[in-house]
Scaffold this motif. Structure first.
Motif, PDB file in Angstrom:
ATOM      1  N   LEU A 126       0.829  -1.209   0.000  1.00  9.60           N
ATOM      2  CA  LEU A 126       0.000   0.000   0.000  1.00  9.60           C
ATOM      3  C   LEU A 126       0.867   1.264   0.000  1.00  9.60           C
ATOM      4  N   VAL A 127       1.891   1.254   0.831  1.00  8.97           N
ATOM      5  CA  VAL A 127       2.774   2.431   0.917  1.00  8.97           C
ATOM      6  C   VAL A 127       3.472   2.665  -0.425  1.00  8.97           C
ATOM      7  N   ALA A 128       3.924   1.585  -1.074  1.00 12.91           N
ATOM      8  CA  ALA A 128       4.590   1.724  -2.378  1.00 12.91           C
ATOM      9  C   ALA A 128       3.622   2.346  -3.386  1.00 12.91           C
ATOM     10  N   GLN A 129       2.359   1.897  -3.370  1.00 13.81           N
ATOM     11  CA  GLN A 129       1.338   2.427  -4.271  1.00 13.81           C
ATOM     12  C   GLN A 129       1.116   3.920  -4.022  1.00 13.81           C
ATOM     13  N   PHE A 130       1.071   4.252  -2.726  1.00 15.13           N
ATOM     14  CA  PHE A 130       0.870   5.648  -2.321  1.00 15.13           C
ATOM     15  C   PHE A 130       2.006   6.539  -2.824  1.00 15.13           C
ATOM     16  N   PHE A 131       3.244   6.082  -2.637  1.00 18.40           N
ATOM     17  CA  PHE A 131       4.403   6.854  -3.086  1.00 18.40           C
ATOM     18  C   PHE A 131       4.353   7.049  -4.603  1.00 18.40           C
ATOM     19  N   LEU A 132       4.045   5.971  -5.330  1.00 17.46           N
ATOM     20  CA  LEU A 132       3.957   6.048  -6.791  1.00 17.46           C
ATOM     21  C   LEU A 132       2.921   7.075  -7.204  1.00 17.46           C
ATOM     22  N   ASN A 133       1.748   6.987  -6.532  1.00 15.29           N
ATOM     23  CA  ASN A 133       0.664   7.921  -6.828  1.00 15.29           C
ATOM     24  C   ASN A 133       1.075   9.375  -6.658  1.00 15.29           C
ATOM     25  N   ARG A 134       2.013   9.586  -5.742  1.00 15.50           N
ATOM     26  CA  ARG A 134       2.460  10.954  -5.507  1.00 15.50           C
ATOM     27  C   ARG A 134       3.710  11.291  -6.320  1.00 15.50           C
ATOM     28  N   GLY A 135       3.970  10.449  -7.299  1.00 17.23           N
ATOM     29  CA  GLY A 135       5.050  10.774  -8.225  1.00 17.23           C
ATOM     30  C   GLY A 135       6.441  10.418  -7.742  1.00 17.23           C
ATOM     31  N   ILE A 136       6.547   9.596  -6.704  1.00 16.11           N
ATOM     32  CA  ILE A 136       7.870   9.148  -6.232  1.00 16.11           C
ATOM     33  C   ILE A 136       8.165   7.801  -6.883  1.00 16.11           C
ATOM     34  N   GLU A 137       9.365   7.649  -7.414  1.00 20.03           N
ATOM     35  CA  GLU A 137       9.736   6.356  -7.958  1.00 20.03           C
ATOM     36  C   GLU A 137       9.932   5.406  -6.783  1.00 20.03           C
ATOM     37  N   ALA A 138       9.005   4.462  -6.639  1.00 21.73           N
ATOM     38  CA  ALA A 138       9.047   3.579  -5.475  1.00 21.73           C
ATOM     39  C   ALA A 138       8.628   2.175  -5.871  1.00 21.73           C
ATOM     40  N   GLN A 139       9.151   1.155  -5.205  1.00 21.33           N
ATOM     41  CA  GLN A 139       8.693  -0.200  -5.472  1.00 21.33           C
ATOM     42  C   GLN A 139       8.685  -1.027  -4.196  1.00 21.33           C
ATOM     43  N   TYR A 140       7.699  -1.923  -4.125  1.00 24.14           N
ATOM     44  CA  TYR A 140       7.602  -2.885  -3.022  1.00 24.14           C
ATOM     45  C   TYR A 140       8.662  -3.968  -3.240  1.00 24.14           C
ATOM     46  N   ILE A 141       9.362  -4.341  -2.188  1.00 25.09           N
ATOM     47  CA  ILE A 141      10.363  -5.412  -2.296  1.00 25.09           C
ATOM     48  C   ILE A 141       9.903  -6.595  -1.452  1.00 25.09           C
ATOM     49  N   ASN A 142       9.883  -7.749  -2.042  1.00 27.19           N
ATOM     50  CA  ASN A 142       9.529  -8.947  -1.292  1.00 27.19           C
ATOM     51  C   ASN A 142      10.782  -9.521  -0.627  1.00 27.19           C
ATOM     52  N   PRO A 143      10.698  -9.829   0.685  1.00 29.58           N
ATOM     53  CA  PRO A 143      11.888 -10.315   1.403  1.00 29.58           C
ATOM     54  C   PRO A 143      12.477 -11.591   0.790  1.00 29.58           C
ATOM     55  N   LYS A 144      11.642 -12.410   0.186  1.00 29.56           N
ATOM     56  CA  LYS A 144      12.163 -13.639  -0.427  1.00 29.56           C
ATOM     57  C   LYS A 144      13.013 -13.285  -1.647  1.00 29.56           C
ATOM     58  N   ASP A 145      12.501 -12.380  -2.492  1.00 27.14           N
ATOM     59  CA  ASP A 145      13.249 -11.949  -3.670  1.00 27.14           C
ATOM     60  C   ASP A 145      14.576 -11.287  -3.263  1.00 27.14           C
ATOM     61  N   ALA A 146      14.524 -10.575  -2.124  1.00 27.38           N
ATOM     62  CA  ALA A 146      15.733  -9.864  -1.690  1.00 27.38           C
ATOM     63  C   ALA A 146      16.730 -10.799  -1.005  1.00 27.38           C
ATOM     64  N   GLY A 147      16.273 -12.024  -0.692  1.00 26.26           N
ATOM     65  CA  GLY A 147      17.184 -12.994  -0.063  1.00 26.26           C
ATOM     66  C   GLY A 147      17.307 -12.861   1.440  1.00 26.26           C
ATOM     67  N   LEU A 148      16.240 -12.412   2.105  1.00 29.28           N
ATOM     68  CA  LEU A 148      16.275 -12.332   3.568  1.00 29.28           C
ATOM     69  C   LEU A 148      15.850 -13.683   4.152  1.00 29.28           C
ATOM     70  N   TYR A 149      16.853 -14.542   4.389  1.00 35.31           N
ATOM     71  CA  TYR A 149      16.591 -15.885   4.896  1.00 35.31           C
ATOM     72  C   TYR A 149      16.766 -15.951   6.414  1.00 35.31           C
ATOM     73  N   VAL A 150      15.902 -16.746   7.023  1.00 39.37           N
ATOM     74  CA  VAL A 150      15.928 -16.838   8.490  1.00 39.37           C
ATOM     75  C   VAL A 150      15.835 -18.304   8.927  1.00 39.37           C
ATOM     76  N   THR A 151      16.089 -18.531  10.223  1.00 39.52           N
ATOM     77  CA  THR A 151      15.971 -19.892  10.772  1.00 39.52           C
ATOM     78  C   THR A 151      14.502 -20.295  10.846  1.00 39.52           C
ATOM     79  N   ASN A 152      14.287 -21.580  10.937  1.00 43.19           N
ATOM     80  CA  ASN A 152      12.932 -22.126  10.928  1.00 43.19           C
ATOM     81  C   ASN A 152      12.339 -22.124  12.339  1.00 43.19           C
TER      82      ASN A 152
END
Lengths: 453, 453
Positions: A126-152
């Motif tokens: 939602l925040v990424a959408q809001f920033f885009l709407n206001r003309g800010i170059e912004a994108q949502y990043i998914n933690p999996k795509d970014a490689g944020l791995y954690v213990t189980n």
């Protein structure tokens, strides 16, 4: 480059999001934004995370959760409405939540974690959408795509060291990156959350990973206070703290900053700046390696209740090699961690958090200590509070202990325990819970009230 | 019935033995007399026990010990001469010693123990002869005949519980019984000594065994002092002490009464009366279960040097179940006993007597703690002193800690460690050895100097 984390109350309404936008826009170095789930709008409000937990538990017990789902979606919808965002974002949030609630319940904890984490995940979108709407170059990043791995470990996951390298590549991405806090992915692809208030941890991990110059942590107070404002009115604001000081303060009830969250930033030597979303021009509190400003030996006073003590005495215990080790082994078998072990000549006391002891285990443990160690006496005392006086300048300062003990004596508070000798930056007193507030006030007045001439 | 023990200086000359005779004669309840070996007659004199140890070691290394044997026998001869005793007693002492020196050297420690113990044994025979000569019905009692059995630990034997029953039959014997202190017999018939100054222990065991009404301990001071007279001039005399207070004081350097010696008397509830052979009308110090007289919360201040501290820090140590136990296991493998373990949030310090650490083991231990426990930092600090403030009234008394800490601060002494929380009768401070005397003086002045009005 700065990593900036916003807490739940900073993101609770459309009006709050407008403030966040202004803060991000005002400094081009603010590139990576970590968001929490929407928090409370007013004192009696319910946090989205709490609604989601209730939701997950209802579904797991086979009950209807339609109403709770509506309440959650309504929170996002009201923010989207306030900000004139297209309705598609709300449809997406609703269908994502419904999809999660229909997913496998085989691993209960994993199921709960995935629902809980959706609060941050949806809000980041939602925040990424809001920033885009206001003309800010912004994108949502998914933690999996970014490689944020954690213990189980659902509910208290730990970051895996390889994550830091993966996250470094975020530097290369264009525009402002909106990253959901609070969770990562296991190597098997499941969502696992950090402990509660874990968005602080995400921010710190990201700051370490991208080698940020600064990690800004926006919350709803002007600064870290030198004492709990619920105990002392209008307490001093702290302008600079060292990591060690912050760690010791957050151990004993300073909830401004999650204690685990300091470590990744500390390891990378990145300063942490605690600031107020509602008053961004206030100087805030900086957490650093070495602090230059110094106003006195003590920087803060923290306290926490819910401790108990187990007292063990035995004649000539002091000469018995292995006594302490055998005592700790018994506790370990019950997976109990202790906080401190002050000892006399033939006596030892174990201080621990009492929520670890159920009445049956308590009786069991006392019985075993008495029988297996042939102790002369074993007894337990409940409802103790620990008070921590913290400051880098304390070690060099003869007389701090005297001043603190005198303040307690004047207030009529008996000292049940003192712990000094290991830490160079803190001094700990144990008092009865009933005396906690009185004790904290007395110590605060001793070290912080300006002397009138 | 009373058990009465006389220390080495009370038995060093014929003139001293005359005093002992008067003391015994003056009270018919004084039935069992425990004697030490002849002690020092003047400051530079050598104790008979020390001569005997030298003698044993010379013989073991194949050297000629004739001169030392003469020196030992001469000590008894001069006493016998002073008291007009028949020369047969000296012949007996000499031939017994020579016989011992010619006995088997197979077990070195057992050999040394037998020679050492002969100091008390010979003197008990001499004292019995002296009493007889003066018309007192008296007899020498051999510990083996009386059934005083001990563990097979040369130099630090422990009494075997069955001894107490055997000793009870001493009640039935006629006249005054002269019992040598310091040693007993193993089940195999070998002599084994208690730790040094062990005649105190013998007296306490006998008092327990015969169910005495009182255990009188005659030494060369008028009373137990509230502080070491080498540090503070003309210190307060203590008229009554509890067992717990005495135990805590003797732990930290109060050598008036052997700390192990309290236990048998304590277990049987027999009061101990410390008195002066050279001034028997002085009231002395009574050690009891409950004390009635009270002059203030603090009864005594003791101090001891020769401690060191090992500091260990590790991030999030506090959450690691088993950390403390693993740390203590390493020390246990080196047979090292620790005194205290004050701890901070992610830090712990182990205080121990530094004579247990040789330079190589020291390096070894530090290395193992660092590697096996993945500690962030491990460091050692040498030459610390512990100061103990003792008094049954301390627990109820708000402000004792403040007063003590303030006294140290005013004297410019930094507190390296405080230990309070376990013992109800003591408070312990750690300071640098160089500050020990200054610190003790300051605390004594705070609690004992009468306030002038």
């Amino acid at each position: 480059m700065k990593v900036v984390k916003f807490g739940g109350s900073s993101l609770a309404t459309g009006a709050q999001l407008e403030k966040v936008l202004e803060i991000v826009k005002s400094d081009p170095a603010r590139k990576i934004i970590v968001v929490s789930a929407p928090g409370k709008r007013y004192a009696e409000d319910i946090k989205v995370t709490d609604l989601l937990i209730e939701c997950a538990i209802k579904v797991l017990s086979g009950e209807d959760a339609t109403k709770l789902v509506s309440l959650v979606v309504e929170r996002y919808a009201s923010i989207a409405h306030e900000l004139d965002l297209p309705s598609e974002i709300i449809d997406e949030i609703r269908s994502h939540l419904v999809e999660l609630l229909n997913s496998s319940q085989e691993n209960r904890n994993q199921f709960i974690d995935a629902i809980k984490a959706s609060g941050e995940d949806s809000h980041a979108k939602l925040v990424a959408q809001f920033f885009l709407n206001r003309g800010i170059e912004a994108q949502y990043i998914n933690p999996k795509d970014a490689g944020l791995y954690v213990t189980n470990e659902a509910g208290h996951a730990q970051v895996l060291p390889e994550s830091y390298e993966h996250l470094y590549s975020l530097r290369a991405k264009n525009g402002v990156l909106i990253f959901p806090g609070f969770f990562g992915y296991t190597k098997e692809g499941a969502i696992a959350t950090f402990s509660r208030s874990g968005s602080d941890i995400t921010g710190s991990i990201l700051a370490n990973g991208v080698k940020a110059d600064l990690y800004e942590n926006f919350t709803d107070v002007d600064a870290v206070y030198s004492v709990n404002p619920n105990i002392v009115e209008n307490p001093n604001e702290i302008s600079e703290l060292t990591y060690r000081e912050m760690r010791e303060l957050s151990y004993a009830g300073f909830s401004v900053f999650h204690d685990e969250a300091l470590i990744p930033a500390f390891r990378a030597g990145i300063p942490v700046h605690v600031k107020n979303t509602n008053n961004p021009s206030a100087p805030g509190t900086k957490i650093v390696h070495h602090r230059e400003k110094s106003t006195g030996p003590v920087v803060g006073i923290a306290s926490d209740k819910g401790f108990c003590s187990i007292y063990v005495s035995k004649y000539l215990m002091n000469r018995e090699i292995g006594f302490g080790r055998r005592l700790l082994t018994i506790l370990e078998e019950y997976e109990i961690s202790y906080e401190h072990i002050p000892s006399g000549i033939d006596e030892v006391t174990i201080i621990l958090r009492q929520d670890q002891l159920h009445p049956e285990t308590e009786e069991d443990i006392l019985e075993r200590i008495k029988n297996e160690l042939c102790a002369d006496e074993v007894k337990i005392e409940h409802n103790l509070s620990l008070i921590m006086i913290v400051g880098e300048g304390m070690k060099q300062n003869v007389g701090i202990t005297a001043r603190a003990a005198q303040a307690l004596a004047s207030a009529g508070v008996n000292i049940e325990m003192i712990n000094q000798g290991s830490s160079e930056v803190s001094l700990m007193f144990g008092v009865k819970e009933a005396n906690e507030k009185k004790a904290v006030k007395a110590i605060y007045e001793e070290f912080f009230t300006p002397v009138l001439i």
